[in-house]
Design an enzyme around this catalytic site. Sequence first.
Site, PDB file in Angstrom:
ATOM      1  N   GLU A 340      47.289  48.151  78.432  1.00 38.52           N
ATOM      2  CA  GLU A 340      48.705  47.763  77.637  1.00 38.52           C
ATOM      3  C   GLU A 340      49.818  47.206  78.230  1.00 38.52           C
ATOM      4  O   GLU A 340      49.791  47.358  79.383  1.00 38.52           O
ATOM      5  CB  GLU A 340      49.075  48.936  76.818  1.00 38.52           C
ATOM      6  CG  GLU A 340      48.826  48.756  75.245  1.00 38.52           C
ATOM      7  CD  GLU A 340      49.317  47.569  74.611  1.00 38.52           C
ATOM      8  OE1 GLU A 340      50.412  47.193  74.920  1.00 38.52           O
ATOM      9  OE2 GLU A 340      48.661  47.015  73.733  1.00 38.52           O
ATOM     10  N   ASP A 387      42.286  41.977  71.352  1.00 39.05           N
ATOM     11  CA  ASP A 387      42.921  41.964  69.888  1.00 39.05           C
ATOM     12  C   ASP A 387      44.221  41.503  69.882  1.00 39.05           C
ATOM     13  O   ASP A 387      45.179  42.652  70.285  1.00 39.05           O
ATOM     14  CB  ASP A 387      42.823  43.608  69.392  1.00 39.05           C
ATOM     15  CG  ASP A 387      43.070  44.111  68.266  1.00 39.05           C
ATOM     16  OD1 ASP A 387      43.170  43.113  67.462  1.00 39.05           O
ATOM     17  OD2 ASP A 387      43.255  45.102  67.749  1.00 39.05           O
ATOM     18  N   CYS A 440      44.333  40.431  63.232  1.00 41.67           N
ATOM     19  CA  CYS A 440      44.335  40.995  62.026  1.00 41.67           C
ATOM     20  C   CYS A 440      45.091  40.177  61.079  1.00 41.67           C
ATOM     21  O   CYS A 440      46.018  40.386  60.603  1.00 41.67           O
ATOM     22  CB  CYS A 440      45.104  42.498  61.919  1.00 41.67           C
ATOM     23  SG  CYS A 440      44.909  43.396  60.304  1.00 41.67           S
TER      24      CYS A 440
END
Length: 511
Positions: A340, A387, A440
Amino acid sequence: MSSSEDRPRRDDDSRYRDAKGRQRPEVRRTGGRDRTALRPADRRRGGDPARKTAWEVSRRVAEGAYANLELPKALRHNGVDGRDAAFATELTYGAIRMRGLYDAVIEFAAGRPASQIDPPVLDTLRLGAHQILGMRVPPHAAASETVALAREVNGTGASGFVNAVLRRITERTRAEWIAEVTGGRDHLDALAVEHSHPLWIVRALRGSLLAGGAADDEHLDAALIALLAADNAPPKVSLVARPGLASVAELVDAGAEASKLSPVGATLGHGDPADIPAIRQTRAAVQDEGSQLLALAFAAADGSGAGHEEWLDLCAGPGGKAALLATLAAGQDAVLFANEVSEHRTELVRRTMAAAIDAGIEVMVGTGDGRELGSEEPDTYDRVLVDAPCTGLGALRRRPEARWRRNPGDIPTLTALQTELLNSALDAAKPGGLVGYATCSPHVAETTEVVRAVLERRDDVQAEDARGLFRDAAGQQVTDLGDGPTVQLWPHVHGTDAMFFALLRKAGGDR
């Protein structure tokens, strides 16, 4: 609507009385709807806790907070639970989600633009409008309760304005108001108002449906309307049983129902997921079934041909997919590295991974800029998942405020970041290794266009057909995934978020 037994009945002196025989205030008819004419002394002086909670969360969202994070805290703080909590949740999410329609109705009823109404008062009006037009609350009760709320949170003077506007709104049905506020608009603009989406998002979704093969010209309009409606429907609560830590059977025993779509999923029809021990212990979690299918597909693809594989989740926060990937990797004698960009988000990943780490599953969590990792660790990982940060247009039903915070100007910045991250992931992958690219969002600029641009600039990468990797709970291939080789899930087709997935393989290796 109330049943006939619940409706007030007229006695011999033609006065309304309630079910216990108590006299009710007189009711006058306006526009075909009952409306209670309460004397000022009889009116509630303050809003009830559920409505006040909805207003407080709406104000925090207006200041930049997220409804899904603020609402649980507000419910606990105000002692709202059970059916009242369900009411507050529907009211909060619905008023935020449908504000595009409600603002148009409020403007007409108030005789002034919404931008000229004090924002805290406008939030109160949106809550009242949603109760009248979008919930099963009797119009007179919705108006009187919202006026009581306005008296408490906006002041006595503003409550008179709220009362006048809501009384006008009660004079028409939802269908009549939609006809009023969409009249004279072109087709897409009318759909944007009726379904409460910014027009640019309506256009983007329309283009995505057509480009991905989800609808042809003949059925495009019907598919678009179905998608917009799905974005406005409260989503089911989807749970994931992390393999090796929990089972679907355990979730079913706790009151959930096994998913027909995801082999590791379940759905919770009612109740608080936190009441389930496996959820509290992070052995299971709340996770959209589309995200579950994506992780399962990534893990099921043929690897680089190496033995003990090393997997990388390049953008792992807040950790839902990473936690599922970690358990899937452990089942394949692989180890997951979760990256991250900030320490704060890295800590979120660690918390999500707590049960996996406690169970001895090998997982490495670290902090770094995903755009630089490819150059820092070239040809290192057997599988890399990107992602990528995106507009989130695929999760509008779960994030009610998202549609109002994004604008077309966000797209170039995001696609530049997505392209950098995908190139970095490909650099970090071993020759013969796999890279999964996910968003998404179904927006073409963030999905197929990013993949196409990267493929055009590199001669060491090839796209693979990912559709066969998406298997439901019965082991059958999920249908209606698009023309391939990429996969696009849809809320109105699959009941999931609109997740996009592309599978790329780097040239070379033992394959």
